[in-house]
Design a protein around this motif. Structure first.
Motif, mmCIF file in Angstrom:
data_model
loop_
_atom_site.group_PDB
_atom_site.id
_atom_site.type_symbol
_atom_site.label_atom_id
_atom_site.label_comp_id
_atom_site.label_asym_id
_atom_site.label_seq_id
_atom_site.Cartn_x
_atom_site.Cartn_y
_atom_site.Cartn_z
ATOM 1 N N VAL A 198 53.066 -21.784 23.091
ATOM 2 C CA VAL A 198 53.927 -21.942 21.803
ATOM 3 C C VAL A 198 54.575 -23.184 21.792
ATOM 4 C CG1 VAL A 198 55.634 -21.014 20.183
ATOM 5 C CG2 VAL A 198 54.200 -19.498 21.199
ATOM 6 N N ALA A 199 54.177 -24.185 21.017
ATOM 7 C CA ALA A 199 54.903 -25.611 20.862
ATOM 8 C C ALA A 199 55.998 -25.761 20.057
ATOM 9 C CB ALA A 199 53.786 -26.665 20.746
ATOM 10 N N ALA A 200 56.924 -26.380 20.168
ATOM 11 C CA ALA A 200 57.997 -26.688 19.465
ATOM 12 C C ALA A 200 58.137 -28.318 19.198
ATOM 13 C CB ALA A 200 59.667 -26.192 19.648
ATOM 14 N N ASP A 201 58.226 -28.932 18.050
ATOM 15 C CA ASP A 201 58.726 -30.090 17.795
ATOM 16 C C ASP A 201 59.713 -30.568 17.059
ATOM 17 O OD1 ASP A 201 58.378 -32.990 17.306
ATOM 18 O OD2 ASP A 201 56.428 -32.849 16.172
ATOM 19 N N PRO A 202 60.957 -30.322 17.683
ATOM 20 C CA PRO A 202 62.114 -30.726 16.876
ATOM 21 C C PRO A 202 62.278 -32.116 16.120
ATOM 22 C CG PRO A 202 62.578 -30.536 19.175
ATOM 23 C CD PRO A 202 61.166 -30.140 19.055
ATOM 24 N N SER A 203 61.632 -33.143 16.840
ATOM 25 C CA SER A 203 61.620 -34.392 16.245
ATOM 26 C C SER A 203 61.002 -34.475 14.759
ATOM 27 C CB SER A 203 60.602 -35.232 17.086
ATOM 28 O OG SER A 203 61.232 -35.529 18.328
ATOM 29 N N GLY A 214 59.606 -27.851 25.159
ATOM 30 C CA GLY A 214 58.491 -28.398 24.308
ATOM 31 C C GLY A 214 57.356 -27.557 24.114
ATOM 32 N N VAL A 215 57.258 -26.462 25.237
ATOM 33 C CA VAL A 215 56.046 -25.516 25.271
ATOM 34 C C VAL A 215 56.576 -24.314 26.219
ATOM 35 C CG1 VAL A 215 53.657 -24.877 25.902
ATOM 36 C CG2 VAL A 215 54.182 -27.323 25.202
ATOM 37 N N ARG A 216 56.359 -23.322 25.833
ATOM 38 C CA ARG A 216 56.462 -22.014 26.363
ATOM 39 C C ARG A 216 55.311 -21.201 26.457
ATOM 40 N NH1 ARG A 216 61.264 -22.538 23.487
ATOM 41 N NH2 ARG A 216 63.031 -21.424 24.263
ATOM 42 N N ILE A 217 54.896 -20.651 27.640
ATOM 43 C CA ILE A 217 53.742 -20.282 28.214
ATOM 44 C C ILE A 217 53.689 -18.863 28.538
ATOM 45 C CG2 ILE A 217 51.600 -20.439 29.903
ATOM 46 C CD1 ILE A 217 52.715 -23.413 30.390
ATOM 47 N N PRO A 228 60.912 -34.570 29.995
ATOM 48 C CA PRO A 228 60.951 -35.414 28.829
ATOM 49 C C PRO A 228 59.936 -34.996 27.637
ATOM 50 C CG PRO A 228 59.616 -36.491 30.443
ATOM 51 C CD PRO A 228 60.148 -35.435 31.065
ATOM 52 N N THR A 229 58.967 -33.904 28.272
ATOM 53 C CA THR A 229 58.155 -33.405 27.207
ATOM 54 C C THR A 229 58.829 -32.420 26.312
ATOM 55 O OG1 THR A 229 56.350 -34.026 28.835
ATOM 56 C CG2 THR A 229 55.608 -32.758 26.812
ATOM 57 N N SER A 230 59.788 -32.601 25.803
ATOM 58 C CA SER A 230 60.644 -31.758 24.791
ATOM 59 C C SER A 230 60.207 -31.408 23.348
ATOM 60 C CB SER A 230 62.035 -31.716 25.029
ATOM 61 O OG SER A 230 62.382 -33.306 24.687
ATOM 62 N N SER A 231 59.233 -32.265 22.777
ATOM 63 C CA SER A 231 58.933 -32.493 21.432
ATOM 64 C C SER A 231 57.509 -32.555 21.354
ATOM 65 C CB SER A 231 59.677 -33.657 20.793
ATOM 66 O OG SER A 231 59.455 -33.238 19.281
ATOM 67 N N VAL A 232 56.745 -31.326 21.444
ATOM 68 C CA VAL A 232 55.436 -31.296 21.360
ATOM 69 C C VAL A 232 54.748 -30.784 19.923
ATOM 70 C CG1 VAL A 232 53.302 -30.040 22.272
ATOM 71 C CG2 VAL A 232 55.367 -30.752 23.679
ATOM 72 N N HIS A 233 53.993 -31.771 19.319
ATOM 73 C CA HIS A 233 53.501 -31.588 18.018
ATOM 74 C C HIS A 233 52.071 -30.734 18.028
ATOM 75 C CE1 HIS A 233 53.716 -33.254 14.044
ATOM 76 N NE2 HIS A 233 52.237 -33.487 14.013
ATOM 77 N N ASN A 234 51.228 -30.785 18.806
ATOM 78 C CA ASN A 234 50.149 -29.990 19.119
ATOM 79 C C ASN A 234 49.608 -29.894 20.440
ATOM 80 O OD1 ASN A 234 49.241 -29.039 16.711
ATOM 81 N ND2 ASN A 234 49.258 -31.155 15.802
ATOM 82 N N LEU A 235 48.705 -29.140 20.585
ATOM 83 C CA LEU A 235 48.189 -29.107 22.208
ATOM 84 C C LEU A 235 47.060 -28.354 22.287
ATOM 85 C CD1 LEU A 235 48.498 -25.946 23.283
ATOM 86 C CD2 LEU A 235 51.053 -26.315 23.181
ATOM 87 N N THR A 236 46.251 -28.491 23.397
ATOM 88 C CA THR A 236 45.066 -28.027 23.544
ATOM 89 C C THR A 236 44.816 -27.598 25.002
ATOM 90 O OG1 THR A 236 42.732 -27.569 23.118
ATOM 91 C CG2 THR A 236 43.263 -29.809 23.917
ATOM 92 N N TYR A 237 44.011 -26.825 25.548
ATOM 93 C CA TYR A 237 43.645 -26.310 26.979
ATOM 94 C C TYR A 237 42.258 -26.406 27.269
ATOM 95 C CZ TYR A 237 43.988 -22.704 30.690
ATOM 96 O OH TYR A 237 43.714 -22.129 31.994
#
Length: 197
Positions: free
Chosen positions: A70-75, A86-89, A107-116
């Motif tokens: 789950v990613a969050a992008d407060p920016s 930025g991401v909870r796993i 510093p990765t506290s604002s994550v817009h999208n992700l993949t694995y």
């Protein structure tokens, strides 16, 4: 037709678990729900299994290898209740009882999208304006291993927009990245050293 109400929802992802079909709905800018975990095995009667309420605005959700990201992008989302993560796993092997394994933050506290892909997590880090790669072969211990930004000429009209990656998708040994300057394909056969193709 069936519906699972969640105002301001922003993303959705699914997986098959044994004989069940599970989807996670990102809460987007919903002020009280970060994500819903829903059993859609019977599409006429979806059943909400769990409501995540403590992960900020759930902008992007993905499920891989029974892990929920789950990613969050407060920016971008002006998230007043975001907490710098930025991401909870989560371990999603039992969808009605997700277990938080680890988090990724400053510093990765604002994550817009992700993949694995194959044990590695690729993040669009907005504050850093770059793609960030984590070794996640031990999901309870994320290890930042590399970062990447587009090596392209920025048109003058994009100076205020930035070069940050927006979204990405991995397949085989390639990562396809949409970003502020356009589109890039990376060789990720060695995720510790991504290379432009």
């Amino acid at each position: 037709r069936s519906e699972t109400p969640l105002s301001r929802a922003m993303d959705i992802w699914g997986m098959r678990l044994d004989e069940r079909e599970i989807v996670v709905i990102g809460g987007g800018t919903n002020p009280s729900t970060s994500a819903l975990i829903v059993d859609t095995t019977d599409p006429y009667n979806p059943e909400t299994l769990y409501r995540l309420t403590d992960a900020g605005f759930g902008r992007d959700v993905k499920i891989f290898d029974q892990l929920l990201f789950v990613a969050a992008d407060p920016s971008a989302d002006n998230c007043a209740q975001c907490d710098g993560i930025g991401v909870r796993i989560y371990d999603l092997s039992e969808p009605s009882e997700p277990i938080l394994l680890s988090t990724i933050s400053d510093p990765t506290s604002s994550v817009h999208n992700l993949t694995y892909h194959q044990g590695f997590l690729y993040l669009a880090s907005m504050d850093e304006q770059q793609l960030v790669i984590y070794d996640l072969r031990e999901p309870d211990n994320p290890n930042r291993i590399a970062d990447w930004e587009p090596n392209m000429v920025m048109p003058p009209m994009l100076l205020d927009f930035g070069i940050a990656p927006h979204d990405m998708f991995a397949q085989d040994d390639k990562l396809y990245v949409a970003h502020g300057l356009g589109f890039s394909i990376l060789d990720i056969s060695n995720p510790y050293n991504p290379k432009d193709l």
